[in-house]
Design a protein around this motif. Sequence first.
Motif, PDB file in Angstrom:
ATOM      1  N   VAL A  21       0.822  -1.222   0.000  1.00 13.82           N
ATOM      2  CA  VAL A  21       0.000   0.000   0.000  1.00 13.82           C
ATOM      3  C   VAL A  21       0.853   1.268   0.000  1.00 13.82           C
ATOM      4  O   VAL A  21       0.482   2.270  -0.625  1.00 13.82           O
ATOM      5  CB  VAL A  21      -0.946  -0.008   1.228  1.00 13.82           C
ATOM      6  N   LEU A  22       1.982   1.256   0.675  1.00 14.35           N
ATOM      7  CA  LEU A  22       2.740   2.486   0.904  1.00 14.35           C
ATOM      8  C   LEU A  22       3.838   2.762  -0.123  1.00 14.35           C
ATOM      9  O   LEU A  22       4.705   3.596   0.113  1.00 14.35           O
ATOM     10  CB  LEU A  22       3.359   2.440   2.303  1.00 14.35           C
ATOM     11  N   VAL A  23       3.810   2.115  -1.265  1.00 13.34           N
ATOM     12  CA  VAL A  23       4.837   2.344  -2.294  1.00 13.34           C
ATOM     13  C   VAL A  23       4.822   3.824  -2.702  1.00 13.34           C
ATOM     14  O   VAL A  23       3.766   4.377  -3.011  1.00 13.34           O
ATOM     15  CB  VAL A  23       4.578   1.450  -3.529  1.00 13.34           C
ATOM     16  N   PRO A  24       5.980   4.480  -2.699  1.00 10.69           N
ATOM     17  CA  PRO A  24       6.025   5.890  -3.101  1.00 10.69           C
ATOM     18  C   PRO A  24       5.928   6.027  -4.624  1.00 10.69           C
ATOM     19  O   PRO A  24       6.930   6.211  -5.327  1.00 10.69           O
ATOM     20  CB  PRO A  24       7.381   6.363  -2.561  1.00 10.69           C
ATOM     21  N   LEU A  25       4.716   5.968  -5.146  1.00 14.62           N
ATOM     22  CA  LEU A  25       4.493   5.986  -6.594  1.00 14.62           C
ATOM     23  C   LEU A  25       5.048   7.228  -7.285  1.00 14.62           C
ATOM     24  O   LEU A  25       5.604   7.116  -8.384  1.00 14.62           O
ATOM     25  CB  LEU A  25       3.015   5.802  -6.899  1.00 14.62           C
ATOM     26  N   PRO A  26       4.922   8.423  -6.707  1.00  8.72           N
ATOM     27  CA  PRO A  26       5.515   9.580  -7.398  1.00  8.72           C
ATOM     28  C   PRO A  26       7.028   9.436  -7.589  1.00  8.72           C
ATOM     29  O   PRO A  26       7.568   9.837  -8.608  1.00  8.72           O
ATOM     30  CB  PRO A  26       5.195  10.764  -6.483  1.00  8.72           C
ATOM     31  N   PHE A  27       7.690   8.844  -6.621  1.00  6.73           N
ATOM     32  CA  PHE A  27       9.131   8.654  -6.737  1.00  6.73           C
ATOM     33  C   PHE A  27       9.447   7.540  -7.736  1.00  6.73           C
ATOM     34  O   PHE A  27      10.346   7.668  -8.569  1.00  6.73           O
ATOM     35  CB  PHE A  27       9.721   8.302  -5.362  1.00  6.73           C
TER      36      PHE A  27
END
Length: 172
Positions: free
Chosen positions: A160-166
């Motif tokens: 759930v907490l994957v930093p998608l913008p990065f």
Amino acid sequence: MRADSDDDALRWEGDDDPTLAPGWKAVGAPAAAEPATSEPTVGADDASARAVADDPAGADGPADAVDETAAGDGASAPAQTSSVELVVLGVLAGVYLLYTIGWLITALRTSAPGISIVSDAMYSLGLWLAVLAAPCWFALALRARTHRVRLVWLIAGAVVLVPLPFVLGAIS
């Protein structure tokens, strides 16, 4: 000085009181190891008090160790963590640390859209809460009661907490 005064220091007045809860003994082995009697055994307490007075180092024998463990807060000790689970927790801790660093880089490099003061403040607040989400999730998941529940929550958080913008390179 009387010899009795030394023995008095090793016992509490009322130790031989028959109204005490059954199983409570001043000195000696737990109640399960002794046969139950309806009469107080004054001689046994005096003999154990003399034994402790004669051998002060012997006072920390096995009976005292059993009493200290039984006199805990009443909660059972948690099961020991296995080596495999420790390795998995270490790997997941590294993943959560990388997520925190990814969200931190995203929060530092991303500028607010500039629509209004309130929306800019809320956007910035959301970014900084995203930075705190990974360490908070990890800390709260470690407080789970069972090992299986702990691992399920940690794996769910890793998804759930994957930093998608990065990850996607959407940092402007």
